[in-house]
Design a protein around this motif. Structure first.
Motif, PDB file in Angstrom:
ATOM      1  N   LYS A   1       5.011   5.227 -10.636  1.00 17.20           N
ATOM      2  CA  LYS A   1       4.658   6.636 -10.694  1.00 17.20           C
ATOM      3  C   LYS A   1       5.021   7.321  -9.382  1.00 17.20           C
ATOM      4  CE  LYS A   1       0.900   5.975 -14.011  1.00 17.20           C
ATOM      5  NZ  LYS A   1      -0.547   6.130 -14.275  1.00 17.20           N
ATOM      6  N   ALA A   2       5.604   8.520  -9.499  1.00 19.08           N
ATOM      7  CA  ALA A   2       6.117   9.223  -8.327  1.00 19.08           C
ATOM      8  C   ALA A   2       5.034   9.508  -7.292  1.00 19.08           C
ATOM      9  CB  ALA A   2       6.784  10.534  -8.766  1.00 19.08           C
ATOM     10  N   ALA A   3       3.865   9.933  -7.741  1.00 19.55           N
ATOM     11  CA  ALA A   3       2.794  10.275  -6.806  1.00 19.55           C
ATOM     12  C   ALA A   3       2.330   9.051  -6.032  1.00 19.55           C
ATOM     13  CB  ALA A   3       1.622  10.904  -7.560  1.00 19.55           C
ATOM     14  N   ALA A   4       2.154   7.929  -6.729  1.00 20.26           N
ATOM     15  CA  ALA A   4       1.726   6.698  -6.058  1.00 20.26           C
ATOM     16  C   ALA A   4       2.807   6.183  -5.120  1.00 20.26           C
ATOM     17  CB  ALA A   4       1.379   5.637  -7.101  1.00 20.26           C
ATOM     18  N   ARG A   5       4.059   6.332  -5.536  1.00 16.46           N
ATOM     19  CA  ARG A   5       5.166   5.897  -4.678  1.00 16.46           C
ATOM     20  C   ARG A   5       5.213   6.718  -3.395  1.00 16.46           C
ATOM     21  NH1 ARG A   5       8.653   5.850  -8.375  1.00 16.46           N
ATOM     22  NH2 ARG A   5       9.612   7.883  -8.088  1.00 16.46           N
ATOM     23  N   ARG A   6       5.058   8.037  -3.523  1.00 19.31           N
ATOM     24  CA  ARG A   6       5.066   8.906  -2.348  1.00 19.31           C
ATOM     25  C   ARG A   6       3.907   8.582  -1.417  1.00 19.31           C
ATOM     26  NH1 ARG A   6       8.072  10.848   0.966  1.00 19.31           N
ATOM     27  NH2 ARG A   6       9.407  11.528  -0.749  1.00 19.31           N
ATOM     28  N   GLU A   7       2.736   8.333  -1.993  1.00 17.13           N
ATOM     29  CA  GLU A   7       1.565   8.020  -1.180  1.00 17.13           C
ATOM     30  C   GLU A   7       1.774   6.719  -0.413  1.00 17.13           C
ATOM     31  OE1 GLU A   7      -3.296   7.557  -1.650  1.00 17.13           O
ATOM     32  OE2 GLU A   7      -2.033   7.941  -3.398  1.00 17.13           O
ATOM     33  N   THR A   8       2.367   5.730  -1.065  1.00 17.20           N
ATOM     34  CA  THR A   8       2.630   4.456  -0.404  1.00 17.20           C
ATOM     35  C   THR A   8       3.617   4.638   0.753  1.00 17.20           C
ATOM     36  OG1 THR A   8       2.223   3.208  -2.437  1.00 17.20           O
ATOM     37  CG2 THR A   8       3.506   2.106  -0.722  1.00 17.20           C
ATOM     38  N   LEU A   9       4.683   5.405   0.525  1.00 14.74           N
ATOM     39  CA  LEU A   9       5.680   5.629   1.566  1.00 14.74           C
ATOM     40  C   LEU A   9       5.100   6.407   2.743  1.00 14.74           C
ATOM     41  CD1 LEU A   9       8.797   6.460  -0.650  1.00 14.74           C
ATOM     42  CD2 LEU A   9       8.346   4.354   0.613  1.00 14.74           C
ATOM     43  N   ASP A  10       4.191   7.344   2.434  1.00 12.60           N
ATOM     44  CA  ASP A  10       3.580   8.130   3.505  1.00 12.60           C
ATOM     45  C   ASP A  10       2.771   7.270   4.477  1.00 12.60           C
ATOM     46  OD1 ASP A  10       4.702  10.450   2.574  1.00 12.60           O
ATOM     47  OD2 ASP A  10       2.917  11.136   1.510  1.00 12.60           O
ATOM     48  N   LEU A  11       2.311   6.113   3.991  1.00  9.06           N
ATOM     49  CA  LEU A  11       1.523   5.226   4.860  1.00  9.06           C
ATOM     50  C   LEU A  11       2.318   4.701   6.039  1.00  9.06           C
ATOM     51  CD1 LEU A  11      -0.225   3.037   2.130  1.00  9.06           C
ATOM     52  CD2 LEU A  11      -1.184   4.960   3.365  1.00  9.06           C
TER      53      LEU A  11
ATOM     54  N   ALA B   1      -9.270   3.707   9.699  1.00  8.58           N
ATOM     55  CA  ALA B   1      -8.789   4.780   8.822  1.00  8.58           C
ATOM     56  C   ALA B   1      -7.464   4.403   8.162  1.00  8.58           C
ATOM     57  CB  ALA B   1      -8.635   6.079   9.623  1.00  8.58           C
ATOM     58  N   ASP B   2      -6.561   3.769   8.946  1.00 11.80           N
ATOM     59  CA  ASP B   2      -5.298   3.292   8.379  1.00 11.80           C
ATOM     60  C   ASP B   2      -5.563   2.305   7.240  1.00 11.80           C
ATOM     61  OD1 ASP B   2      -3.707   4.706  10.186  1.00 11.80           O
ATOM     62  OD2 ASP B   2      -3.776   3.085  11.647  1.00 11.80           O
ATOM     63  N   ALA B   3      -6.443   1.356   7.527  1.00  8.43           N
ATOM     64  CA  ALA B   3      -6.748   0.322   6.536  1.00  8.43           C
ATOM     65  C   ALA B   3      -7.281   0.926   5.252  1.00  8.43           C
ATOM     66  CB  ALA B   3      -7.754  -0.671   7.121  1.00  8.43           C
ATOM     67  N   GLU B   4      -8.129   1.929   5.372  1.00  9.96           N
ATOM     68  CA  GLU B   4      -8.697   2.586   4.198  1.00  9.96           C
ATOM     69  C   GLU B   4      -7.591   3.211   3.345  1.00  9.96           C
ATOM     70  OE1 GLU B   4     -12.352   4.139   2.197  1.00  9.96           O
ATOM     71  OE2 GLU B   4     -12.053   2.672   3.774  1.00  9.96           O
ATOM     72  N   ARG B   5      -6.655   3.888   3.995  1.00 16.49           N
ATOM     73  CA  ARG B   5      -5.567   4.532   3.260  1.00 16.49           C
ATOM     74  C   ARG B   5      -4.630   3.500   2.635  1.00 16.49           C
ATOM     75  NH1 ARG B   5      -2.096   7.019   6.172  1.00 16.49           N
ATOM     76  NH2 ARG B   5      -2.809   6.408   8.247  1.00 16.49           N
TER      77      ARG B   5
ATOM     78  N   PRO C   1      -4.281  -6.379  -7.252  1.00 16.65           N
ATOM     79  CA  PRO C   1      -5.711  -6.689  -7.327  1.00 16.65           C
ATOM     80  C   PRO C   1      -6.344  -6.625  -5.947  1.00 16.65           C
ATOM     81  CG  PRO C   1      -4.400  -8.677  -7.567  1.00 16.65           C
ATOM     82  CD  PRO C   1      -3.435  -7.543  -7.593  1.00 16.65           C
ATOM     83  N   PRO C   2      -7.672  -6.418  -5.868  1.00 14.16           N
ATOM     84  CA  PRO C   2      -8.348  -6.250  -4.580  1.00 14.16           C
ATOM     85  C   PRO C   2      -8.093  -7.379  -3.578  1.00 14.16           C
ATOM     86  CG  PRO C   2      -9.816  -5.610  -6.350  1.00 14.16           C
ATOM     87  CD  PRO C   2      -8.597  -6.207  -7.001  1.00 14.16           C
ATOM     88  N   ALA C   3      -8.119  -8.619  -4.033  1.00  8.94           N
ATOM     89  CA  ALA C   3      -7.947  -9.746  -3.105  1.00  8.94           C
ATOM     90  C   ALA C   3      -6.580  -9.706  -2.427  1.00  8.94           C
ATOM     91  CB  ALA C   3      -8.137 -11.066  -3.837  1.00  8.94           C
ATOM     92  N   ARG C   4      -5.549  -9.411  -3.196  1.00  7.70           N
ATOM     93  CA  ARG C   4      -4.210  -9.390  -2.611  1.00  7.70           C
ATOM     94  C   ARG C   4      -4.024  -8.166  -1.712  1.00  7.70           C
ATOM     95  NH1 ARG C   4       1.702  -9.411  -5.589  1.00  7.70           N
ATOM     96  NH2 ARG C   4       2.902  -9.776  -3.701  1.00  7.70           N
ATOM     97  N   ALA C   5      -4.563  -7.027  -2.136  1.00  5.57           N
ATOM     98  CA  ALA C   5      -4.478  -5.827  -1.299  1.00  5.57           C
ATOM     99  C   ALA C   5      -5.157  -6.068   0.045  1.00  5.57           C
ATOM    100  CB  ALA C   5      -5.112  -4.637  -2.023  1.00  5.57           C
TER     101      ALA C   5
ATOM    102  N   ALA D   1     -12.228  -3.065  -0.563  1.00  5.17           N
ATOM    103  CA  ALA D   1     -11.296  -2.919  -1.679  1.00  5.17           C
ATOM    104  C   ALA D   1     -12.035  -2.911  -3.015  1.00  5.17           C
ATOM    105  CB  ALA D   1     -10.253  -4.043  -1.653  1.00  5.17           C
ATOM    106  N   LEU D   2     -13.039  -3.767  -3.151  1.00  4.58           N
ATOM    107  CA  LEU D   2     -13.828  -3.784  -4.378  1.00  4.58           C
ATOM    108  C   LEU D   2     -14.551  -2.462  -4.584  1.00  4.58           C
ATOM    109  CD1 LEU D   2     -15.399  -7.367  -4.240  1.00  4.58           C
ATOM    110  CD2 LEU D   2     -13.576  -6.569  -5.738  1.00  4.58           C
TER     111      LEU D   2
END
Length: 277
Positions: free
Chosen positions: A162-172, A232-236, A246-250, A269-270
């Motif tokens: 999904k474009a929105a999720a992809r953009r959010e990931t790249l923004d990190l 804050a970085d980790a949260e984003r 899944p939460p464990a891998r993230a 993450a949970l």
């Protein structure tokens, strides 16, 4: 009638002064194939492809090109992302009957962002032997020419669909150094370095640059600090990764990128995953 000795069925051939590998009954061989340049195939891969009873191919037409190049007459069956689950039972039946099976993808190593993992898992669970035949890997190939100190790295696979999720990931990633490895080992191989902020302009400057297959490498942030990320970085990062993992891998990935404890990240993450429902 001749007295000439006939080779035993299990006798191995000698090729180029080296004893050739032969596929063994009841074994699945995970065979890496060239990314593009057909001479990048390994001698052992050719031995196995010549001697197995069946080759499972992501696209039988693509694999046929490789097999023809090396005069290999092998029985092929398609196993791709859309039928892999349905093919598992047939693969197990082949192995149970004493057949040997190889699995390949169109390019590179099976089961790494390509079909094959479900078949491998099922074969392991059924108690049959799984044998890796190593060779080309797009990830390793790209990192080797990136010019980075890559004692460790995180492989994220394909970006979110999904474009929105992809953009959010790249923004990190902010504005780190980007290495674009395009069409590796092929005619139009391109390896370019730029800041992430320059990537859109680089791609837009030539329509041909948008074509083909890519590995994108984002360098670590420039920092002499042991801690490479803040809370804050980790949260984003967690929030974005949970859309795909899944939460464990993230939590494990974010722990590698920061100095934060994995257990604490997993708990967070949970909580984030629960809030997304």
């Amino acid at each position: 009638m001749t007295n000439e000795r006939q080779p035993e069925p299990q006798e191995e051939a000698i090729r180029d002064g080296v004893r050739a590998d032969r596929a063994q009954p009841g074994s699945l061989y995970v065979v890496a194939t060239p990314l593009g340049h057909l001479r990048d195939v390994t001698l052992r891969a050719l031995d196995i492809l010549r001697s197995v009873d069946v080759v499972l191919a992501e696209d039988t037409r693509v694999t046929a090109t490789l097999l023809r190049r090396y005069s290999i007459d092998a029985r092929t069956q398609s196993v791709h992302a859309y039928n892999e689950s349905r093919r598992v039972a047939a693969v197990i039946d082949e192995l149970a009957s004493g057949k040997s099976v190889a699995i390949v993808t169109d390019a590179g190593t099976p089961a790494v962002s390509d079909p094959g993992a479900r078949v491998v898992r099922a074969v392991i669970d059924a108690g049959f032997r799984v044998v890796p035949i190593p060779g080309p890997s797009a990830v390793a190939t790209a990192i080797s020419v990136a010019g980075l100190a890559a004692e460790r790295f995180v492989f994220l696979g394909f970006p979110p669909a999904k474009a929105a999720a992809r953009r959010e990931t790249l923004d990190l990633f902010g504005d780190r150094m980007l290495i674009v490895a395009r069409e590796m080992t092929k005619k139009f191989e391109t390896i370019a370095r730029m800041r992430l902020s320059e990537a859109e302009g680089w791609l837009g400057a030539d329509a041909e640059r948008e074509r083909g297959e890519f590995v994108l490498i984002v360098d670590a942030p420039v920092s002499t600090s042991v801690k490479q990320g803040t809370d804050a970085d980790a949260e984003r990062w967690l929030d974005a990764l949970l859309d795909e993992l899944p939460p464990a891998r993230a939590a494990r990935l974010v722990a590698r990128m920061t100095s934060l404890e994995r257990d604490a990240l997993y708990a967070r993450a949970l909580a984030l995953k629960s809030s997304k429902r």
